[in-house]
Design a protein around this motif. Structure first.
Motif, PDB file in Angstrom:
ATOM      1  N   SER A 103      -5.633  -2.016   6.878  1.00 53.92           N
ATOM      2  CA  SER A 103      -5.529  -1.279   5.612  1.00 53.92           C
ATOM      3  C   SER A 103      -4.073  -1.126   5.196  1.00 53.92           C
ATOM      4  CB  SER A 103      -6.164   0.109   5.744  1.00 53.92           C
ATOM      5  OG  SER A 103      -7.555   0.017   5.926  1.00 53.92           O
ATOM      6  N   SER A 104      -3.180  -0.934   6.171  1.00 49.55           N
ATOM      7  CA  SER A 104      -1.764  -0.762   5.855  1.00 49.55           C
ATOM      8  C   SER A 104      -1.159  -2.036   5.266  1.00 49.55           C
ATOM      9  CB  SER A 104      -0.982  -0.348   7.107  1.00 49.55           C
ATOM     10  OG  SER A 104      -0.778  -1.444   7.986  1.00 49.55           O
ATOM     11  N   LEU A 164      -0.789   4.954   7.232  1.00 44.30           N
ATOM     12  CA  LEU A 164      -1.841   4.163   7.884  1.00 44.30           C
ATOM     13  C   LEU A 164      -1.328   3.520   9.169  1.00 44.30           C
ATOM     14  CD1 LEU A 164      -3.334   2.534   4.673  1.00 44.30           C
ATOM     15  CD2 LEU A 164      -4.560   4.068   6.228  1.00 44.30           C
ATOM     16  N   THR A 176      -2.803  -4.122   3.249  1.00 41.52           N
ATOM     17  CA  THR A 176      -3.483  -4.474   2.006  1.00 41.52           C
ATOM     18  C   THR A 176      -2.685  -3.990   0.801  1.00 41.52           C
ATOM     19  OG1 THR A 176      -5.602  -4.257   3.147  1.00 41.52           O
ATOM     20  CG2 THR A 176      -5.653  -4.346   0.753  1.00 41.52           C
ATOM     21  N   ASP A 206      -8.597  -1.240  12.103  1.00 45.32           N
ATOM     22  CA  ASP A 206      -9.032  -0.934  10.738  1.00 45.32           C
ATOM     23  C   ASP A 206      -7.892  -0.277   9.967  1.00 45.32           C
ATOM     24  OD1 ASP A 206     -10.408  -0.372   8.441  1.00 45.32           O
ATOM     25  OD2 ASP A 206     -11.825   1.027   9.346  1.00 45.32           O
ATOM     26  N   GLU A 261       1.163   2.924   3.258  1.00 38.87           N
ATOM     27  CA  GLU A 261       1.423   1.974   4.338  1.00 38.87           C
ATOM     28  C   GLU A 261       1.924   2.677   5.603  1.00 38.87           C
ATOM     29  OE1 GLU A 261       4.256  -1.969   5.127  1.00 38.87           O
ATOM     30  OE2 GLU A 261       4.421  -0.816   3.273  1.00 38.87           O
ATOM     31  N   ASN A 285       0.852  -1.189   0.000  1.00 43.35           N
ATOM     32  CA  ASN A 285       0.000   0.000   0.000  1.00 43.35           C
ATOM     33  C   ASN A 285       0.890   1.243   0.000  1.00 43.35           C
ATOM     34  OD1 ASN A 285      -1.785   2.141   0.741  1.00 43.35           O
ATOM     35  ND2 ASN A 285      -3.177   0.638   1.644  1.00 43.35           N
TER      36      ASN A 285
END
Length: 439
Positions: free
Chosen positions: A59-60, A37, A62, A55, A34, A31
């Motif tokens: 996300s970091s 996040l 992904t 959350d 990254e 990401n």
């Protein structure tokens, strides 16, 4: 304004990062946000909002692109997630109080006593996760108390359960094929024609190496033989991406060569030669059963500082210099191939370096990549490089990261395209000079 924006994008299209789909690293890009996040997760945890912090953290992790390596759903009071790591699936639930994650391996009743003892012993080697019998199923389980949670306290435990569940399932799959693994249907097998193609390339490389060493198999040429065998094994590992027992055997052979023991170099070369002969007799069925593709969330490598890569290149180029001085020209090409392949095999690399090392592999294995449907970077019988394509690939490795590392520059005009050896020498000198200082 929209028209001028479209015109600008047409005239100056953004450079898409090149992601090599070879080797054991993650085959997608991290990401781009990254780090941001990760910091947001840390700040949110400090404020006491654990669900929102998780959350941000997930996300970091992904990757960008179409990879489905990590999926999760956020509810008001919990998060559920599913994370893929090769042949392992890690399922988890996050609440305000804790994170609980599990990866199922196999039915406990299918395991031999020796295997059960192995997993008990493995628990002493793990830091966060534990193997256990969960309702008759061998399971690797992770429990994290969220009382003082931080992103770092999540990352390393999740990485441990992912890497180890994948490793152990591959071990069972390769060493004990009679044991049925659980939750193993998500891996991707290739078409038979692709297996035939890859198997043929393996046999071709082994045959080429054997022929190139004819007349050199003596005590005076042990170094040349070593570089040739190691480069060959690393090429098989990187380009064919074998799994299960074949992957384990290659790792043991390469690692065994560098083990500081009482074995002579000649004996170590003999071990490598014996294993290559074993690969040469491997039938297509056995070969194809050990190659599959999967999604990966975590790299098995820790990213190293650029100085460590520079040190390895310096050490290797000194060997090139020695062989040049002693008029042993044959081995020089093998060493140049070995450098890039070993770096890709042994180090966690920034995406820029990984793409550049892959470029060098593409140049030396040009015929293989043509067979895979790619444009050749080098035509051996013409001794001709595609300078424009090489320039563009270096652009795609460097430009996407220049915002963070302003010192990174495309060095394609500084390369020596006289022949393969001069290209490699100039290429590695430019790799050494890459500027990874953050601006």
């Amino acid at each position: 304004m929209a028209f001028f924006s479209m015109l600008y994008n047409w005239l100056y299209p953004s450079v898409v990062p090149n992601v090599p789909h070879y080797g054991r690293a993650v085959h997608s890009l991290p990401n781009p946000d990254e780090h941001e996040l990760f910091e947001k997760a840390s700040e949110t945890f400090i404020k006491g909002n654990r669900i929102k912090g998780y959350d941000f953290f997930l996300s970091s992790l992904t990757h960008i692109g179409t990879s489905k390596h990590l999926t999760y759903t956020v509810f008001e009071d919990k998060i559920t997630f599913e994370l893929l790591q090769g042949c392992a699936i890690i399922r988890g639930t996050v609440t305000e109080e804790a994170l609980i994650a599990t990866a199922v391996i196999a039915k406990s009743s299918d395991l031999h006593v020796a295997l059960k003892r192995r997993f008990l012993e493995r628990n002493f080697q793990l830091t966060y996760a534990r193997f256990c019998d969960n309702d008759g199923v061998l399971t690797l389980k992770l429990y994290l108390d969220n009382a003082t949670i931080t992103p770092h306290k999540i990352f390393f435990p999740l990485r441990e359960i992912a890497l180890n569940s994948d490793f152990e399932k591959e071990m069972i799959w390769g060493e004990f094929p009679e044991i049925s693994l659980l939750e193993n249907d998500h891996v991707h097998y290739l078409e038979h024609a692709k297996y035939t193609c890859l198997h043929t390339w393996m046999l071709t490389w082994i045959d080429q190496t054997k022929k190139s060493l004819q007349g050199l198999l003596s005590n005076d040429n042990t170094g040349m033989v070593s570089f040739s065998y190691l480069a060959l094994l690393l090429q098989i590992d990187y380009l064919l991406i074998p799994r299960k027992k074949m992957a384990k055997d290659i790792a043991e052979k390469v690692g065994g060569y560098f083990t500081d023991d009482e074995k002579s170099t000649e004996d170590k070369n003999a071990d490598l030669q014996t294993y290559l002969s074993k690969l040469e007799t491997m039938n297509i069925e056995d070969f194809s059963s050990q190659i599959y593709r999967g999604e990966y969330t975590f790299s098995p490598f820790d990213q190293v500082m650029h100085e460590e890569i520079v040190s390895f290149i310096d050490e290797s180029l000194l060997k090139v210099k020695w062989y040049k001085s002693n008029h042993s020209s044959y081995v020089i090409g093998a060493i140049y191939r070995y450098i890039a392949l070993y770096i890709l095999y042994n180090y966690g690399l920034h995406p820029t370096l990984r793409a550049l090392m892959h470029l060098h592999v593409q140049v030396y294995a040009s015929d293989f990549f043509v067979d895979m449907g790619e444009m050749p970077l080098y035509v051996p019988h013409k001794n001709q490089f595609d300078k424009g394509h090489i320039h563009n690939l270096i652009d795609s490795a460097i430009i996407p990261y220049q915002k963070r590392y302003k010192g990174l520059k495309n060095f394609s005009d500084l390369l020596n395209y006289t022949d393969l050896n001069n290209f490699s020498q100039s290429f590695y000198l430019q790799i050494k000079n890459l500027d990874f200082l953050e601006s």
